[in-house]
Scaffold this motif. Structure first.
Motif, PDB file in Angstrom:
ATOM      1  N   CYS A   1       0.897  -1.054  -0.132  1.00  0.00           N
ATOM      2  CA  CYS A   1       0.064  -0.121  -0.027  1.00  0.00           C
ATOM      3  C   CYS A   1       0.811   1.171  -0.058  1.00  0.00           C
ATOM      4  N   ASP A   2       0.607   2.041  -0.840  1.00  0.00           N
ATOM      5  CA  ASP A   2       1.378   3.246  -1.128  1.00  0.00           C
ATOM      6  C   ASP A   2       0.640   4.460  -0.433  1.00  0.00           C
TER       7      ASP A   2
ATOM      8  N   MET B   1      -8.328   5.019   6.234  1.00  0.00           N
ATOM      9  CA  MET B   1      -8.231   4.429   4.839  1.00  0.00           C
ATOM     10  C   MET B   1      -6.943   3.489   4.752  1.00  0.00           C
ATOM     11  N   VAL B   2      -5.948   3.838   5.138  1.00  0.00           N
ATOM     12  CA  VAL B   2      -4.794   2.923   5.240  1.00  0.00           C
ATOM     13  C   VAL B   2      -5.052   1.495   5.800  1.00  0.00           C
ATOM     14  N   ARG B   3      -5.470   1.825   7.061  1.00  0.00           N
ATOM     15  CA  ARG B   3      -5.797   0.674   8.089  1.00  0.00           C
ATOM     16  C   ARG B   3      -6.757  -0.225   7.376  1.00  0.00           C
ATOM     17  N   ASP B   4      -7.967   0.428   6.581  1.00  0.00           N
ATOM     18  CA  ASP B   4      -8.764  -0.404   6.175  1.00  0.00           C
ATOM     19  C   ASP B   4      -8.236  -1.331   4.848  1.00  0.00           C
TER      20      ASP B   4
ATOM     21  N   ILE C   1       2.986  -4.879   2.817  1.00  0.00           N
ATOM     22  CA  ILE C   1       3.809  -3.883   3.115  1.00  0.00           C
ATOM     23  C   ILE C   1       3.509  -2.461   3.131  1.00  0.00           C
ATOM     24  N   LEU C   2       3.876  -1.395   3.891  1.00  0.00           N
ATOM     25  CA  LEU C   2       3.389  -0.095   3.806  1.00  0.00           C
ATOM     26  C   LEU C   2       4.684   0.689   3.364  1.00  0.00           C
TER      27      LEU C   2
ATOM     28  N   PRO D   1       5.701  -4.860   7.324  1.00  0.00           N
ATOM     29  CA  PRO D   1       6.956  -4.064   6.914  1.00  0.00           C
ATOM     30  C   PRO D   1       6.957  -2.746   6.799  1.00  0.00           C
ATOM     31  N   LEU D   2       7.955  -2.032   6.791  1.00  0.00           N
ATOM     32  CA  LEU D   2       8.143  -0.624   6.273  1.00  0.00           C
ATOM     33  C   LEU D   2       8.958  -0.536   5.052  1.00  0.00           C
TER      34      LEU D   2
END
Length: 182
Positions: free
Chosen positions: A98-99, A114-117, A131-132, A153-154
């Motif tokens: 997810c970018d 939104m990122v969490r969802d 990966i975020l 993971p970052l």
């Protein structure tokens, strides 16, 4: 000897579609790259070069991971489902990404939700921990310093020499580091 592995990040922006020129993954491999993250989708549309990039990267011997550029105008779960539909038949060798960054010059107050969802939905669909991708200042201003994020993971975008990297909490290390936009 280093424990780092060189990789690249590509999308339609690395290609001028008015010419026959395409991203040359063999050149990248010969220069030392061993993996590539390829933009698969944004909002509810597919990157126009994902199919050719995906196949050419595999042919060149690069490990592949797909990313989705998250936008604020469509529900995150819908975006995750669309992203998964693009890569489901061949999800690559690396986890989905997810970018999370600026889009249309902003990140709204609900952007973090939104990122969490998105992350929860893509994990459910793919069976893999995604990966975020984010930058330090974006996460500091719009993310959360909660231990739950340590499961992801970052992939850190930080354009500085390694000794100057600042890692956003709650992480204490990066898994992937994007050190240039070139």
């Amino acid at each position: 000897m280093t424990d780092k592995v060189l990789g690249i990040d590509v999308s339609k922006w690395q290609d001028d579609n008015s010419t026959p020129q395409r991203m040359n993954f063999e050149t990248a491999y010969n220069a030392g790259a061993r993996f590539v993250f390829i933009k698969a989708s944004q909002q509810l549309w597919k990157d126009e070069d994902i199919i050719v990039n995906w196949q050419n990267a595999k042919t060149a011997g690069l490990l592949r991971g797909a990313y989705h550029f998250l936008t604020w105008d469509k529900p995150a779960k819908d975006q995750a489902r669309y992203f998964w539909s693009v890569i489901q038949s061949d999800p690559g060798e690396l986890p989905p990404v997810c970018d999370f960054e600026w889009w249309n010059g902003m990140i709204p107050s609900y952007g973090f939700s939104m990122v969490r969802d998105f992350m929860n939905e893509i994990k459910l669909l793919s069976g893999k921990t995604p990966i975020l991708y984010t930058g330090y200042s974006i996460w500091i201003n719009y993310g959360r310093n909660a231990p739950e994020w340590l499961q992801y993971p970052l992939w850190l975008a930080y354009y500085a020499a390694e000794q100057y990297i600042r890692i956003p909490p709650p992480w204490t290390r990066w898994t992937f580091w994007q050190y240039t936009s070139k």
